[in-house]
Design a protein around this motif. Structure first.
Motif, PDB file in Angstrom:
ATOM      1  N   ILE A  83     -10.006   3.082   2.854  1.00  0.00           N
ATOM      2  CA  ILE A  83     -10.183   4.023   1.748  1.00  0.00           C
ATOM      3  C   ILE A  83     -11.489   4.764   1.963  1.00  0.00           C
ATOM      4  CG2 ILE A  83     -10.579   4.294  -0.742  1.00  0.00           C
ATOM      5  CD1 ILE A  83      -8.975   1.705  -1.175  1.00  0.00           C
ATOM      6  N   VAL A  84     -11.474   6.079   1.793  1.00  0.00           N
ATOM      7  CA  VAL A  84     -12.705   6.871   1.771  1.00  0.00           C
ATOM      8  C   VAL A  84     -12.744   7.642   0.458  1.00  0.00           C
ATOM      9  CG1 VAL A  84     -11.729   8.844   3.034  1.00  0.00           C
ATOM     10  CG2 VAL A  84     -14.189   8.496   3.023  1.00  0.00           C
ATOM     11  N   VAL A  85     -13.917   7.632  -0.187  1.00  0.00           N
ATOM     12  CA  VAL A  85     -14.122   8.372  -1.431  1.00  0.00           C
ATOM     13  C   VAL A  85     -15.268   9.339  -1.193  1.00  0.00           C
ATOM     14  CG1 VAL A  85     -14.641   8.231  -3.894  1.00  0.00           C
ATOM     15  CG2 VAL A  85     -13.398   6.364  -2.788  1.00  0.00           C
ATOM     16  N   ILE A 117     -17.193  -2.881   3.332  1.00  0.00           N
ATOM     17  CA  ILE A 117     -17.487  -1.914   2.278  1.00  0.00           C
ATOM     18  C   ILE A 117     -18.832  -1.270   2.574  1.00  0.00           C
ATOM     19  CG2 ILE A 117     -17.941  -1.577  -0.196  1.00  0.00           C
ATOM     20  CD1 ILE A 117     -16.177  -4.047  -0.728  1.00  0.00           C
ATOM     21  N   LYS A 118     -18.874   0.058   2.536  1.00  0.00           N
ATOM     22  CA  LYS A 118     -20.137   0.765   2.757  1.00  0.00           C
ATOM     23  C   LYS A 118     -20.285   1.880   1.737  1.00  0.00           C
ATOM     24  CE  LYS A 118     -23.151   3.090   5.885  1.00  0.00           C
ATOM     25  NZ  LYS A 118     -23.603   3.225   7.226  1.00  0.00           N
ATOM     26  N   LYS A 126      -5.576  -5.453  -0.731  1.00  0.00           N
ATOM     27  CA  LYS A 126      -6.043  -5.975   0.558  1.00  0.00           C
ATOM     28  C   LYS A 126      -6.239  -4.810   1.521  1.00  0.00           C
ATOM     29  CE  LYS A 126      -3.363 -10.192  -0.005  1.00  0.00           C
ATOM     30  NZ  LYS A 126      -2.253 -10.991   0.486  1.00  0.00           N
ATOM     31  N   ILE A 127      -7.368  -4.803   2.183  1.00  0.00           N
ATOM     32  CA  ILE A 127      -7.673  -3.757   3.156  1.00  0.00           C
ATOM     33  C   ILE A 127      -8.106  -4.451   4.438  1.00  0.00           C
ATOM     34  CG2 ILE A 127      -9.078  -1.735   3.659  1.00  0.00           C
ATOM     35  CD1 ILE A 127      -9.411  -1.410   0.617  1.00  0.00           C
ATOM     36  N   SER A 128      -7.339  -4.256   5.518  1.00  0.00           N
ATOM     37  CA  SER A 128      -7.624  -5.016   6.734  1.00  0.00           C
ATOM     38  C   SER A 128      -7.329  -4.242   8.014  1.00  0.00           C
ATOM     39  CB  SER A 128      -6.807  -6.311   6.739  1.00  0.00           C
ATOM     40  OG  SER A 128      -5.428  -6.024   6.755  1.00  0.00           O
ATOM     41  N   ILE A 169     -13.676   0.104   3.035  1.00  0.00           N
ATOM     42  CA  ILE A 169     -13.900   1.109   1.995  1.00  0.00           C
ATOM     43  C   ILE A 169     -15.195   1.831   2.334  1.00  0.00           C
ATOM     44  CG2 ILE A 169     -14.336   1.549  -0.451  1.00  0.00           C
ATOM     45  CD1 ILE A 169     -12.875  -1.101  -1.055  1.00  0.00           C
ATOM     46  N   TYR A 170     -15.137   3.148   2.382  1.00  0.00           N
ATOM     47  CA  TYR A 170     -16.323   3.955   2.650  1.00  0.00           C
ATOM     48  C   TYR A 170     -16.540   4.908   1.489  1.00  0.00           C
ATOM     49  CZ  TYR A 170     -19.457   7.341   4.839  1.00  0.00           C
ATOM     50  OH  TYR A 170     -20.508   8.173   5.114  1.00  0.00           O
TER      51      TYR A 170
END
Length: 159
Positions: A109-111, A156-157, A123-125, A132-133
């Motif tokens: 995911i990028v926001v 996560i960043k 779940k993110i893998s 997640i960025y």
């Protein structure tokens, strides 16, 4: 040529539910394909869809939200896109809940350019960059109870 599984522009009060989108041929580097794209839409629910990029070059983002308002994406399965699983590029509230995202060439995911985004559950893998960025242009992003693992650039960043 390039294409989209589902592309809504200017739509209001939309529901995209229980679809399967499987990219067979990517677009170009300038115009990649997208699984689902919502542009300039207001109030939409994207739920229980299966979006597959199939590791096709230029398959783009699984779910791409551009200048959209009041969007909720929940319980979607997204994998193997050449960019991000979900890209949020909108200035209004977005809720991402219980999505499963894996094996994308960029981020799960990028926001960016966004305010008031909520990411919970799911779940993110195994994505090539971050799980997640959150870009420095994003404001008021909440992340809660997301299981991130095996993302090569970290889980996560926030910049």
């Amino acid at each position: 040529s390039y294409g989209y599984g589902i592309w809504l522009t200017g739509a209001r009060k939309s529901q995209i539910t229980s679809n399967t989108v499987s990219v067979k041929k990517g677009g170009t580097s300038k115009h990649p394909s997208q699984g689902v794209k919502l542009e300039n839409c207001n109030t939409a629910s994207i739920k229980s869809n299966k979006l597959y990029g199939n590791s096709v070059a230029n398959s783009g983002n699984g779910l791409y939200l551009v200048k959209a308002k009041s969007i909720t994406a929940s319980s979607n399965k997204i994998s193997k896109f050449s960019k991000n699983g979900i890209c949020v590029d909108t200035k209004s509230s977005t809720t991402l809940k219980s999505n499963t995202i894996s094996s994308c060439k960029e981020n799960g995911i990028v926001v960016r350019n966004s305010s008031n985004a909520s990411i919970s559950g799911g779940k993110i893998s195994s994505n090539k960059q971050k799980g997640i960025y959150v870009h420095k242009t994003a404001k008021k992003v909440t992340i809660k109870s997301v299981k991130c693992k095996g993302n090569k650039g970290g889980n996560i960043k926030k910049k």
